[in-house]
Design a protein around this motif. Structure first.
Motif, PDB file in Angstrom:
ATOM      1  N   ALA A  19       0.922  -1.223   0.140  1.00 37.51           N
ATOM      2  CA  ALA A  19       0.150   0.198   0.138  1.00 37.51           C
ATOM      3  C   ALA A  19       0.995   1.382  -0.066  1.00 37.51           C
ATOM      4  CB  ALA A  19      -0.705  -0.030   1.294  1.00 37.51           C
ATOM      5  N   LYS A  20       1.875   1.225   0.775  1.00 37.12           N
ATOM      6  CA  LYS A  20       2.893   2.391   0.769  1.00 37.12           C
ATOM      7  C   LYS A  20       3.248   2.587  -0.394  1.00 37.12           C
ATOM      8  CE  LYS A  20       6.606   4.385   3.551  1.00 37.12           C
ATOM      9  NZ  LYS A  20       7.463   3.910   4.854  1.00 37.12           N
ATOM     10  N   ILE A  21       3.745   1.695  -1.132  1.00 38.34           N
ATOM     11  CA  ILE A  21       4.557   1.721  -2.535  1.00 38.34           C
ATOM     12  C   ILE A  21       3.496   2.343  -3.624  1.00 38.34           C
ATOM     13  CG2 ILE A  21       5.542   0.486  -4.610  1.00 38.34           C
ATOM     14  CD1 ILE A  21       6.858  -1.457  -2.378  1.00 38.34           C
ATOM     15  N   ILE A  22       2.481   1.741  -3.630  1.00 40.80           N
ATOM     16  CA  ILE A  22       1.272   2.031  -4.657  1.00 40.80           C
ATOM     17  C   ILE A  22       1.112   3.884  -4.259  1.00 40.80           C
ATOM     18  CG2 ILE A  22      -0.930   2.152  -5.359  1.00 40.80           C
ATOM     19  CD1 ILE A  22      -0.803  -0.902  -4.701  1.00 40.80           C
ATOM     20  N   ILE A  23       0.784   4.119  -2.989  1.00 41.68           N
ATOM     21  CA  ILE A  23       0.481   5.590  -2.755  1.00 41.68           C
ATOM     22  C   ILE A  23       1.744   6.496  -2.946  1.00 41.68           C
ATOM     23  CG2 ILE A  23      -0.014   7.096  -0.841  1.00 41.68           C
ATOM     24  CD1 ILE A  23      -2.200   4.966   0.052  1.00 41.68           C
ATOM     25  N   GLN A  24       2.955   6.050  -2.733  1.00 40.56           N
ATOM     26  CA  GLN A  24       4.124   6.804  -2.928  1.00 40.56           C
ATOM     27  C   GLN A  24       4.104   7.079  -4.226  1.00 40.56           C
ATOM     28  OE1 GLN A  24       6.236   7.535  -0.292  1.00 40.56           O
ATOM     29  NE2 GLN A  24       7.354   8.880  -1.707  1.00 40.56           N
ATOM     30  N   ALA A  25       3.895   5.964  -5.229  1.00 43.80           N
ATOM     31  CA  ALA A  25       4.128   6.259  -6.627  1.00 43.80           C
ATOM     32  C   ALA A  25       2.911   6.809  -7.366  1.00 43.80           C
ATOM     33  CB  ALA A  25       4.147   4.916  -7.422  1.00 43.80           C
ATOM     34  N   LEU A  26       1.594   6.816  -6.849  1.00 45.40           N
ATOM     35  CA  LEU A  26       0.573   7.532  -7.408  1.00 45.40           C
ATOM     36  C   LEU A  26       0.249   8.869  -6.873  1.00 45.40           C
ATOM     37  CD1 LEU A  26      -1.914   4.847  -8.229  1.00 45.40           C
ATOM     38  CD2 LEU A  26      -0.230   5.650  -9.612  1.00 45.40           C
ATOM     39  N   ILE A  27       0.458   9.289  -5.583  1.00 41.09           N
ATOM     40  CA  ILE A  27      -0.015  10.284  -5.060  1.00 41.09           C
ATOM     41  C   ILE A  27       1.098  11.157  -4.271  1.00 41.09           C
ATOM     42  CG2 ILE A  27      -1.408  10.991  -2.889  1.00 41.09           C
ATOM     43  CD1 ILE A  27      -2.856   8.398  -3.180  1.00 41.09           C
ATOM     44  N   VAL A  28       1.937  10.716  -3.397  1.00 40.06           N
ATOM     45  CA  VAL A  28       2.990  11.459  -2.954  1.00 40.06           C
ATOM     46  C   VAL A  28       4.077  11.937  -3.939  1.00 40.06           C
ATOM     47  CG1 VAL A  28       4.974  11.483  -1.274  1.00 40.06           C
ATOM     48  CG2 VAL A  28       2.837  10.106  -0.783  1.00 40.06           C
ATOM     49  N   SER A  29       4.245  11.293  -5.040  1.00 40.94           N
ATOM     50  CA  SER A  29       5.288  11.769  -6.260  1.00 40.94           C
ATOM     51  C   SER A  29       4.561  12.761  -6.876  1.00 40.94           C
ATOM     52  CB  SER A  29       5.415  10.574  -6.947  1.00 40.94           C
ATOM     53  OG  SER A  29       4.228   9.961  -7.764  1.00 40.94           O
ATOM     54  N   GLU A  30       3.275  12.850  -6.956  1.00 38.21           N
ATOM     55  CA  GLU A  30       2.496  14.019  -7.567  1.00 38.21           C
ATOM     56  C   GLU A  30       2.422  15.316  -6.755  1.00 38.21           C
ATOM     57  OE1 GLU A  30      -1.742  14.547 -10.395  1.00 38.21           O
ATOM     58  OE2 GLU A  30      -1.208  12.884  -8.945  1.00 38.21           O
ATOM     59  N   LEU A  31       2.205  14.929  -5.255  1.00 38.62           N
ATOM     60  CA  LEU A  31       2.461  16.194  -4.406  1.00 38.62           C
ATOM     61  C   LEU A  31       3.800  16.778  -4.469  1.00 38.62           C
ATOM     62  CD1 LEU A  31       0.468  14.798  -1.396  1.00 38.62           C
ATOM     63  CD2 LEU A  31      -0.344  16.537  -3.095  1.00 38.62           C
ATOM     64  N   ASP A  32       4.816  15.903  -4.682  1.00 33.18           N
ATOM     65  CA  ASP A  32       6.085  16.400  -4.689  1.00 33.18           C
ATOM     66  C   ASP A  32       6.657  17.055  -6.026  1.00 33.18           C
ATOM     67  OD1 ASP A  32       6.449  15.991  -2.016  1.00 33.18           O
ATOM     68  OD2 ASP A  32       7.518  13.907  -2.362  1.00 33.18           O
ATOM     69  N   TYR A  33       5.995  16.638  -6.967  1.00 37.08           N
ATOM     70  CA  TYR A  33       6.319  17.030  -8.431  1.00 37.08           C
ATOM     71  C   TYR A  33       6.307  18.671  -8.550  1.00 37.08           C
ATOM     72  CZ  TYR A  33       6.650  17.271 -13.474  1.00 37.08           C
ATOM     73  OH  TYR A  33       7.128  17.701 -14.782  1.00 37.08           O
ATOM     74  N   CYS A  34       7.600  19.271  -8.952  1.00 40.62           N
ATOM     75  CA  CYS A  34       7.565  20.679  -9.010  1.00 40.62           C
ATOM     76  C   CYS A  34       7.079  21.503  -7.893  1.00 40.62           C
ATOM     77  CB  CYS A  34       7.281  21.164 -10.393  1.00 40.62           C
ATOM     78  SG  CYS A  34       8.093  20.613 -11.854  1.00 40.62           S
ATOM     79  N   ASN A  35       7.175  20.959  -6.649  1.00 39.30           N
ATOM     80  CA  ASN A  35       6.631  21.476  -5.637  1.00 39.30           C
ATOM     81  C   ASN A  35       7.568  22.944  -5.326  1.00 39.30           C
ATOM     82  OD1 ASN A  35       8.710  20.424  -4.582  1.00 39.30           O
ATOM     83  ND2 ASN A  35       7.693  19.525  -2.813  1.00 39.30           N
TER      84      ASN A  35
END
Length: 227
Positions: free
Chosen positions: A98-114
């Protein structure tokens, strides 16, 4: 510019626009505190490209006043869409999956060009924080109204506003060591006082003057020395 060369460049650009007119956009950026220029479209030879209220560039949505509100709304909408789908199958996943999936789909998007989100109003940052909180609760299956700080600490996740500052500082660190592009390195100037002071050995940066907190303070040349 020589008229012949200018006409040639305009015609070449026009030919390109004929092929990619649907992908061409014009965005007029101006402050909300000043009258917006009266420009509705741009004419190049026989082609007309209308002005847009926002434009997407390498995954970031930029609006007319650089408020980044459309981008934040898009990130939150995408995050909750993925969270809803992952929530249906969460009970079948182990914690690490669950952590890997959420890290890939959600957290990475929150961090992108933040780093572009530095200095935004708190309500926009809070919207992103709500997405991160929901992701953390889904991973750990924590109660909806429980305290989120222990959950984030358990996952070793920084809050959104600190993740933004961390990214700005990381870019600053690379720029000072020659590992960033030249156009970013040129924005930083080491602080060198005219006489010997205690601050001379603290490796400070010159903080340029700016006009508005909503615009000038958000610039990298100001944010980096400030942080």
């Amino acid at each position: 510019m020589i008229n012949g060369i200018e006409d040639f460049d305009a015609c070449m650009l026009s030919n390109k626009l004929k092929l990619t007119k649907d992908k061409s956009e014009v965005l007029v950026i101006s402050s909300i505190h000043r009258p917006r220029p009266s420009l509705s479209s741009v004419h190049i030879c026989s082609e007309t490209v209308p002005c847009s209220t926002s434009a997407r560039n390498i995954g970031v949505i930029v609006d007319q006043s650089l408020s980044m509100k459309p981008h934040v709304n898009a990130v939150c909408k995408s995050s909750f869409f993925h969270l809803r789908n992952i929530g249906f199958m969460r009970k079948y996943l182990i914690l690490n999956s669950a952590k890997i999936i959420i890290q890939a789909l959600i957290v990475s998007e929150l961090d992108y060009c933040n780093s572009l989100l530095y200095g935004l109003p708190l309500y926009l940052i809070q919207n992103l924080q709500n997405s991160q909180n929901s992701a953390a609760r889904l991973i750990t299956q924590s109660p909806r109204f429980g305290h989120i700080t222990p959950v984030l600490r358990h996952l070793h996740w920084l809050p959104v506003h600190l993740r933004i500052e961390f990214q700005v500082l990381l870019i600053t660190y690379k720029a000072l060591r020659g590992q960033a592009p030249t156009y970013i390195q040129d924005l930083l100037q080491p602080y060198q006082p005219s006489r010997s002071l205690r601050s001379s050995s603290q490796n400070l940066l010159v903080k340029p003057r700016f006009n508005l907190n909503s615009y000038g303070k958000r610039a990298f040349s100001v944010a980096a020395p400030d942080l």
